[in-house]
Design a protein around this motif. Structure first.
Motif, PDB file in Angstrom:
ATOM      1  N   GLY A  54     -21.142  -4.736  -5.091  1.00 52.11           N
ATOM      2  CA  GLY A  54     -22.311  -4.458  -3.981  1.00 52.11           C
ATOM      3  C   GLY A  54     -21.827  -4.882  -2.770  1.00 52.11           C
ATOM      4  N   VAL A  55     -20.579  -5.252  -2.496  1.00 52.18           N
ATOM      5  CA  VAL A  55     -19.832  -5.459  -1.309  1.00 52.18           C
ATOM      6  C   VAL A  55     -19.239  -4.428  -0.570  1.00 52.18           C
ATOM      7  CG1 VAL A  55     -19.000  -7.315   0.054  1.00 52.18           C
ATOM      8  CG2 VAL A  55     -20.164  -7.882  -1.996  1.00 52.18           C
ATOM      9  N   ASP A  56     -19.426  -4.008   0.548  1.00 48.84           N
ATOM     10  CA  ASP A  56     -19.000  -2.782   1.230  1.00 48.84           C
ATOM     11  C   ASP A  56     -17.887  -3.017   1.920  1.00 48.84           C
ATOM     12  OD1 ASP A  56     -18.310  -0.094   1.733  1.00 48.84           O
ATOM     13  OD2 ASP A  56     -20.013   0.414   2.973  1.00 48.84           O
ATOM     14  N   GLU A  57     -16.644  -3.781   1.475  1.00 50.42           N
ATOM     15  CA  GLU A  57     -15.623  -4.332   2.147  1.00 50.42           C
ATOM     16  C   GLU A  57     -14.269  -3.483   2.194  1.00 50.42           C
ATOM     17  OE1 GLU A  57     -16.341  -8.992   2.094  1.00 50.42           O
ATOM     18  OE2 GLU A  57     -15.022  -8.147   0.622  1.00 50.42           O
ATOM     19  N   ILE A  58     -14.128  -2.743   0.972  1.00 54.98           N
ATOM     20  CA  ILE A  58     -12.941  -1.712   0.919  1.00 54.98           C
ATOM     21  C   ILE A  58     -13.077  -0.374   1.086  1.00 54.98           C
ATOM     22  CG2 ILE A  58     -10.965  -1.154  -0.661  1.00 54.98           C
ATOM     23  CD1 ILE A  58     -11.317  -3.855  -1.801  1.00 54.98           C
ATOM     24  N   GLY A  59     -12.469   0.399   2.062  1.00 60.30           N
ATOM     25  CA  GLY A  59     -12.435   1.694   1.937  1.00 60.30           C
ATOM     26  C   GLY A  59     -11.404   2.507   2.634  1.00 60.30           C
ATOM     27  N   ALA A  60     -11.597   3.662   2.660  1.00 60.99           N
ATOM     28  CA  ALA A  60     -10.233   4.603   3.080  1.00 60.99           C
ATOM     29  C   ALA A  60     -10.539   5.001   4.667  1.00 60.99           C
ATOM     30  CB  ALA A  60     -10.262   5.836   2.307  1.00 60.99           C
ATOM     31  N   LEU A  61      -9.318   5.131   5.267  1.00 61.90           N
ATOM     32  CA  LEU A  61      -9.192   5.456   6.714  1.00 61.90           C
ATOM     33  C   LEU A  61      -8.335   6.717   6.760  1.00 61.90           C
ATOM     34  CD1 LEU A  61      -8.480   2.148   8.396  1.00 61.90           C
ATOM     35  CD2 LEU A  61     -10.662   2.975   8.207  1.00 61.90           C
ATOM     36  N   MET A  65       0.724  -1.246   0.009  1.00 61.26           N
ATOM     37  CA  MET A  65      -0.227  -0.234   0.080  1.00 61.26           C
ATOM     38  C   MET A  65       0.855   1.222   0.027  1.00 61.26           C
ATOM     39  SD  MET A  65      -2.863  -1.453  -0.313  1.00 61.26           S
ATOM     40  CE  MET A  65      -3.887  -0.114  -0.633  1.00 61.26           C
ATOM     41  N   THR A  66       2.029   1.318   0.332  1.00 68.48           N
ATOM     42  CA  THR A  66       3.052   2.432   0.272  1.00 68.48           C
ATOM     43  C   THR A  66       2.811   2.973  -1.439  1.00 68.48           C
ATOM     44  OG1 THR A  66       4.549   1.763   1.710  1.00 68.48           O
ATOM     45  CG2 THR A  66       5.342   3.281   0.225  1.00 68.48           C
ATOM     46  N   ARG A  67       2.447   1.945  -2.423  1.00 64.25           N
ATOM     47  CA  ARG A  67       2.498   2.468  -3.648  1.00 64.25           C
ATOM     48  C   ARG A  67       1.144   3.016  -4.257  1.00 64.25           C
ATOM     49  NH1 ARG A  67       4.151  -3.607  -5.905  1.00 64.25           N
ATOM     50  NH2 ARG A  67       6.373  -3.569  -5.461  1.00 64.25           N
ATOM     51  N   CYS A  68       0.139   2.945  -3.125  1.00 64.22           N
ATOM     52  CA  CYS A  68      -1.144   3.487  -3.423  1.00 64.22           C
ATOM     53  C   CYS A  68      -1.294   5.032  -3.944  1.00 64.22           C
ATOM     54  CB  CYS A  68      -2.005   2.975  -2.242  1.00 64.22           C
ATOM     55  SG  CYS A  68      -3.820   3.491  -2.515  1.00 64.22           S
ATOM     56  N   ILE A  69      -1.968   5.302  -4.840  1.00 64.78           N
ATOM     57  CA  ILE A  69      -2.153   6.905  -4.926  1.00 64.78           C
ATOM     58  C   ILE A  69      -3.428   7.324  -4.808  1.00 64.78           C
ATOM     59  CG2 ILE A  69      -0.245   6.774  -6.896  1.00 64.78           C
ATOM     60  CD1 ILE A  69      -2.633   6.717  -8.911  1.00 64.78           C
ATOM     61  N   HIS A  70      -4.260   6.388  -4.072  1.00 66.81           N
ATOM     62  CA  HIS A  70      -5.537   6.954  -3.624  1.00 66.81           C
ATOM     63  C   HIS A  70      -6.694   7.310  -4.564  1.00 66.81           C
ATOM     64  CE1 HIS A  70      -3.297   8.220   0.405  1.00 66.81           C
ATOM     65  NE2 HIS A  70      -3.399   7.074   0.210  1.00 66.81           N
ATOM     66  N   CYS A  71      -6.664   6.497  -5.712  1.00 66.61           N
ATOM     67  CA  CYS A  71      -7.555   6.633  -6.942  1.00 66.61           C
ATOM     68  C   CYS A  71      -8.883   6.169  -6.690  1.00 66.61           C
ATOM     69  CB  CYS A  71      -6.877   5.993  -8.276  1.00 66.61           C
ATOM     70  SG  CYS A  71      -7.097   4.120  -8.024  1.00 66.61           S
ATOM     71  N   THR A  72      -9.046   5.469  -5.579  1.00 67.12           N
ATOM     72  CA  THR A  72     -10.346   5.058  -5.139  1.00 67.12           C
ATOM     73  C   THR A  72     -11.012   4.035  -6.065  1.00 67.12           C
ATOM     74  OG1 THR A  72     -11.786   6.769  -5.632  1.00 67.12           O
ATOM     75  CG2 THR A  72     -10.506   7.011  -3.381  1.00 67.12           C
ATOM     76  N   ARG A  73     -10.268   3.453  -6.983  1.00 69.85           N
ATOM     77  CA  ARG A  73     -10.903   2.579  -8.201  1.00 69.85           C
ATOM     78  C   ARG A  73     -11.348   1.275  -7.427  1.00 69.85           C
ATOM     79  NH1 ARG A  73      -7.871   1.990 -13.890  1.00 69.85           N
ATOM     80  NH2 ARG A  73      -8.151   4.355 -14.467  1.00 69.85           N
ATOM     81  N   CYS A  74     -10.779   0.838  -6.563  1.00 68.85           N
ATOM     82  CA  CYS A  74     -11.007  -0.456  -5.817  1.00 68.85           C
ATOM     83  C   CYS A  74     -12.161  -0.304  -4.790  1.00 68.85           C
ATOM     84  CB  CYS A  74      -9.700  -1.128  -4.965  1.00 68.85           C
ATOM     85  SG  CYS A  74      -9.077   0.163  -3.939  1.00 68.85           S
ATOM     86  N   VAL A  75     -12.165   0.954  -4.227  1.00 74.99           N
ATOM     87  CA  VAL A  75     -13.283   1.268  -3.406  1.00 74.99           C
ATOM     88  C   VAL A  75     -14.710   1.193  -4.012  1.00 74.99           C
ATOM     89  CG1 VAL A  75     -14.302   2.903  -1.810  1.00 74.99           C
ATOM     90  CG2 VAL A  75     -11.900   2.392  -1.693  1.00 74.99           C
ATOM     91  N   ARG A  76     -14.461   1.915  -5.194  1.00 75.17           N
ATOM     92  CA  ARG A  76     -15.757   2.122  -5.871  1.00 75.17           C
ATOM     93  C   ARG A  76     -16.179   0.942  -6.534  1.00 75.17           C
ATOM     94  NH1 ARG A  76     -14.022   6.330 -10.051  1.00 75.17           N
ATOM     95  NH2 ARG A  76     -11.969   6.183  -9.120  1.00 75.17           N
TER      96      ARG A  76
END
Length: 668
Positions: free
Chosen positions: A162-169, A144-155
């Protein structure tokens, strides 16, 4: 339709289009990380900046800006170039220099766009931020150090799966993407976030460090883990399939794929049948092809031969088997190995007539005996779209966790004859009503009662056919088109007591009623069918032969051969052709091209890609009543076929995601 000017070229764009879409229609490439055509607009990466007049004298995010009449858009001005360089510089402030060892290397959007739109250097010398790895289960590897917070995975998780499993803290530079409580992502489509991730933050755990993309041979194929006919790309090196990726097909799978289709492929290397076996004195012993054919011919079966097709077969193999039995004078052929015996003389009654794309337009659905998340995960995605548009969804069968609002009516099949008033009125008043009958419904005789309900609700009207049946076997519709079915199902076979039973990968078949028959298994894995066989003839898996497949819509599709079968294994049709010689009959083909030509001559629809036409729905037999409690046939989503059962990855998914078993570390 508004007219806009992009870099001096005037174009007309659809109402509601964004500036980014207008630029792409004009042939201009717009860099982006957060934007994705099938996800909601986030507008948080800022890479898609363009200059727009009239408007403020600054770059604007094109993905979130509507295209309006008279806009002048510049994608190549000095302002745009400097802005994109600045955004890229910010994105790379904390990004680690992992490219030489990153599994995304060669397929990384960040890598490609930094080369095209970056400055070539950085002005920041501060320490980089580090983020701890998150555990997302046995399929997704996180750095996750590589993550650029595009939030594609969240969306994707919230909107598509339809499964609310991934989000931002947290916020700001402390923001982190994670699964809640760092639990494994446990839905059936979880690994699609790997394809969506534009950097190397989410990569494939089973595929990690296996290969680079330029090493792989890429072959177009069709998935056989369910009856959706998902379009896939098979990446192989030498004789080994290393990974499976989805191919875009808006009519079938869009660009998604189920976790089972993606990761069962390690089972292609395990528990394989790569030599001939014959049972002598109660034990399977190695033998030669000649010995096996001689043993089969020695039974002198005549017309006393039966063939049962498994769930993963291509149409060519089933046609070759049908030709062989026809030459022997037998009509004992069946593909519904678990005992289902619904009428198969009118294929419109057992097809998914609304089509996958069409079911999104329904406004009221009655689902009878189908656990869609396990039987057809990508169809469940389509039904979720309909629900988000306001469709009312009613289900008859045991409760399962849907990904959309739905009402479970009960488990008793008798409900079909006495539906609650609000259900009947909702279906009667719908503009595009639909019925979906699953295998659980077919098992309790729900087909004709469902047809009767459909007739009363006018399911078939201009431009719409709302009667649908969900199958679970990739071979099912192709087999029915070839006539590979009996009126009484496999139950008729036991009464016929054939001298020879040819099992074409039929691993779900109950072999007990055939104790007196010589059981010949033609397949690729040492699974249930091989364990019950008297003679084993090693065949090819779906990646090891070309073939024709028909999905539950009736869509004909073609797959190519990716790799060669191991050891002495052969393509199935060649085994059946050699068996015909051993039995002294002619089947009329000597090559695959001749076989396919003969098949198309008999069933012309199998020669043309696209939807086959099955005609009108039959009239319901109102004397048939659905009885009993509905049960779903799939008990474990990850272990439904011999390839998946041989897969270490699928076994671990089953143990961890379904049964809650935690894999122990070495120190434990």
């Amino acid at each position: 339709m508004p007219k806009v000017t992009v870099d001096g070229t005037e174009i007309e764009v659809p109402n509601g289009a964004t500036v980014l879409q207008a630029c792409e229609m004009a042939g201009k490439e717009i860099p982006r990380f957060c934007y994705h055509e099938r996800l909601s607009i986030a507008g948080n990466c800022r890479m898609c900046l363009v200059e727009v007049k009239p408007g403020p004298p600054k770059p604007q995010a094109s993905c979130a800006l509507p295209a309006t009449e008279g806009q002048e858009i510049r994608t190549d001005s000095a302002m745009v170039k400097a802005a994109r360089e600045g955004v890229m510089e910010f994105l790379l402030i904390n990004h680690p220099l992992d490219c030489p060892i990153c599994d995304q290397g060669g397929e990384c959007d960040l890598q490609d766009q930094s080369m095209m739109y970056g400055r070539g250097g950085t002005r920041y010398n501060e320490n980089k931020r580090a983020v701890t790895h998150k555990y997302m289960g046995p399929l997704i590897k996180t750095i996750m150090t590589r993550c650029i917070h595009c939030t594609r995975c969240v969306r994707f998780s919230e909107e598509v799966a339809g499964v609310d499993e991934i989000g931002a803290l947290y916020r700001g530079e402390d923001m982190q993407i994670t699964t809640y409580l760092e639990r494994a992502a446990s839905h059936e489509l979880s690994a699609n976030v790997i394809d969506l991730c534009p950097v190397g933050a989410l990569t494939s755990r089973p595929y990690a460090y296996e290969a680079r993309p330029w090493e792989l041979k890429k072959t177009l194929g069709i998935d056989v883990s369910d009856a959706m006919g998902t379009n896939i790309r098979v990446d192989s090196r030498g004789r080994e399939v290393l990974r499976v990726l989805p191919r875009n097909n808006d009519d079938v799978n869009e660009e998604w794929i189920s976790d089972k289709a993606r990761y069962q492929i390690d089972g292609l290397l395990r528990r394989r049948l790569d030599r001939v076996w014959i049972r002598r004195e109660g034990k399977l012993q190695p033998a030669s092809w000649d010995e096996a054919f001689a043993a089969i011919a020695a039974t002198n079966p005549g017309a006393s031969v039966a063939a049962v097709a498994g769930d993963l077969l291509d149409c060519e193999t089933m046609f070759a088997a049908k030709r062989l039995l026809g030459a022997l004078g037998s009509t004992l052929i069946e593909s519904r190995q678990t005992g289902l015996s619904y009428p198969a003389d009118n294929l419109a009654a057992v097809a998914f007539n609304s089509t996958f794309a069409g079911i999104e337009e329904t406004d009221a659905v009655l689902v009878i005996g189908s656990h869609l998340r396990w039987e057809a995960p990508l169809l469940n995605v389509r039904l979720r779209k309909a629900a988000r548009r306001g469709a009312k969804i009613f289900l008859i069968g045991p409760h399962w966790e849907t990904t959309y609002p739905a009402e479970f009516l009960g488990e008793d099949a008798q409900l079909l004859h006495s539906l609650p008033d609000h259900v009947a009125s909702a279906m009667q008043g719908a503009a595009r009503p639909a019925i979906i009958v699953g295998a659980g419904g077919l098992a309790v005789g729900a087909l004709h009662p469902a047809l009767a309900l459909g007739a009363g609700w006018n399911l078939t009207r201009e431009g719409w056919n709302g009667f649908n049946v969900v199958h679970m076997a990739a071979a099912r519709m192709g087999a029915l088109m070839l006539g590979f079915a009996q009126a009484g199902g496999v139950a008729d076979f036991a009464r016929a007591a054939p001298k020879v039973l040819i099992s074409l990968g039929a691993d779900e078949l109950d072999h007990a009623p055939f104790a007196q028959s010589l059981k010949v298994y033609i397949g690729h894995h040492g699974d249930r069918g091989a364990a019950a066989a008297d003679i084993i003839l090693p065949g090819s898996a779906f990646t090891e032969k070309p073939g024709t497949y028909v999905n539950m819509e009736g869509r004909v599709q073609f797959a190519d051969q990716s790799v060669f079968a191991p050891g002495d294994a052969r393509e199935d049709w060649t085994i059946l052709r050699a068996l015909a010689d051993a039995l002294g009959v002619s089947v009329g083909f000597d090559s695959f091209d001749q076989l396919r030509a003969a098949m198309i001559a008999e069933v012309p629809a199998l020669g043309q890609a696209g939807l086959a036409q099955y005609g009108a729905l039959p009239s319901a037999d109102t004397s048939v009543r659905a009885e009993g409690r509905i049960a779903y046939p799939i008990k474990d989503f990850y272990l439904t076929n011999p390839i998946a059962r041989a897969s270490v990855v699928m076994q671990r998914c089953s143990a961890e995601l379904l049964h809650g078993e935690i894999e122990a570390e070495a120190a434990e």
